[in-house]
Motif scaffolding. Structure first.
Motif, PDB file in Angstrom:
ATOM      1  N   GLU A 136    -106.577 -74.222 -52.782  1.00  0.00           N
ATOM      2  CA  GLU A 136    -106.031 -73.386 -51.721  1.00  0.00           C
ATOM      3  C   GLU A 136    -104.945 -72.458 -52.266  1.00  0.00           C
ATOM      4  O   GLU A 136    -104.860 -71.287 -51.894  1.00  0.00           O
ATOM      5  CB  GLU A 136    -105.462 -74.279 -50.614  1.00  0.00           C
ATOM      6  N   ILE A 168    -104.895 -68.380 -52.109  1.00  0.00           N
ATOM      7  CA  ILE A 168    -103.766 -67.645 -51.538  1.00  0.00           C
ATOM      8  C   ILE A 168    -103.160 -66.714 -52.571  1.00  0.00           C
ATOM      9  O   ILE A 168    -102.752 -65.590 -52.259  1.00  0.00           O
ATOM     10  CB  ILE A 168    -102.711 -68.628 -50.994  1.00  0.00           C
ATOM     11  N   GLU A 228    -105.346 -63.671 -52.832  1.00  0.00           N
ATOM     12  CA  GLU A 228    -105.141 -62.797 -51.681  1.00  0.00           C
ATOM     13  C   GLU A 228    -103.805 -62.055 -51.795  1.00  0.00           C
ATOM     14  O   GLU A 228    -103.711 -60.873 -51.465  1.00  0.00           O
ATOM     15  CB  GLU A 228    -105.187 -63.612 -50.391  1.00  0.00           C
ATOM     16  N   TYR A 229    -102.783 -62.779 -52.256  1.00  0.00           N
ATOM     17  CA  TYR A 229    -101.474 -62.158 -52.413  1.00  0.00           C
ATOM     18  C   TYR A 229    -101.515 -61.040 -53.450  1.00  0.00           C
ATOM     19  O   TYR A 229    -100.960 -59.953 -53.220  1.00  0.00           O
ATOM     20  CB  TYR A 229    -100.453 -63.221 -52.819  1.00  0.00           C
TER      21      TYR A 229
END
Length: 207
Positions: free
Chosen positions: A137, A141, A144-145
């Motif tokens: 996860e 993330i 995506e960041y």
């Protein structure tokens, strides 16, 4: 406690008490404690006197006492094998019932610790699986960041370029006297610079 010098009588009492404990299979420390009460001296003083002086004088008697202790112990073992008193405080041999009871207790203890080990191992595997999920996860993330950061930087650069173009256009539309220029057109060259294009026919005022 006495602080005077040791006498011959004191040495005899110390030897008698310690030899008794040796014969009975007890410890010399227990003998020092008993001698301490009888002589009015500390147990440490009795032990020091025994090791420094009395033991050397009673060397042969000590060996005899040890032999008597071995013999007495052998007799107790024989008596226990023949059904003697198993609850005697000096008993050194267990009956078959005591052995079985002891083994059952050890088995229960081993099963208890094995159960705790399995529980701990199961919890460890659960935490490992949870850690792996959180790690995946976190990776998603992070991706995506990074993508959002890249998009933000791109938009920010485009916005700055647009502001610069608009600022150059604003300045180009003003004449020296502050009046708006008429009949003009602008185009952006390949380097992003704003240049004015003149037309022969009059054009409407640019707002």
């Amino acid at each position: 406690m006495r602080q005077d010098a040791w006498t011959t009588e004191d040495d005899e009492v110390l030897a008698e008490v310690v030899l008794k404990h040796i014969k009975q299979g007890s410890t010399q420390l227990a003998g020092f404690n008993e001698a301490s009460r009888r002589l009015g001296r500390t147990a440490a003083a009795c032990g020091f006197r025994w090791n420094a002086c009395v033991r050397k004088q009673q060397r042969q008697i000590i060996e005899i006492a040890k032999e008597e202790r071995k013999k007495s112990k052998s007799e107790r073992v024989q008596a226990q094998m023949e059904g003697g008193d198993l609850d005697h405080p000096t008993a050194t041999l267990m009956s078959w019932a005591q052995v079985l009871r002891f083994l059952r207790q050890e088995k229960n203890t081993a099963q208890h610790w094995a159960s705790r080990w399995r529980n701990a191992e199961r919890q460890c595997n659960e935490w490992k699986a949870r850690f792996k999920e959180l790690q995946e996860e976190h990776g998603q993330i992070r991706e995506e960041y990074m993508q959002l950061k890249h998009d933000y930087e791109t938009v920010s650069e485009d916005y700055k370029a647009l502001v610069q173009i608009m600022e150059r256009a604003r300045k180009a539309t003003l004449l020296d006297g502050g009046e708006l220029a008429q009949g003009f057109m602008y185009q952006i060259d390949e380097y992003g610079n704003l240049e004015r294009v003149e037309h022969e026919e009059p054009m409407e005022r640019a707002e």
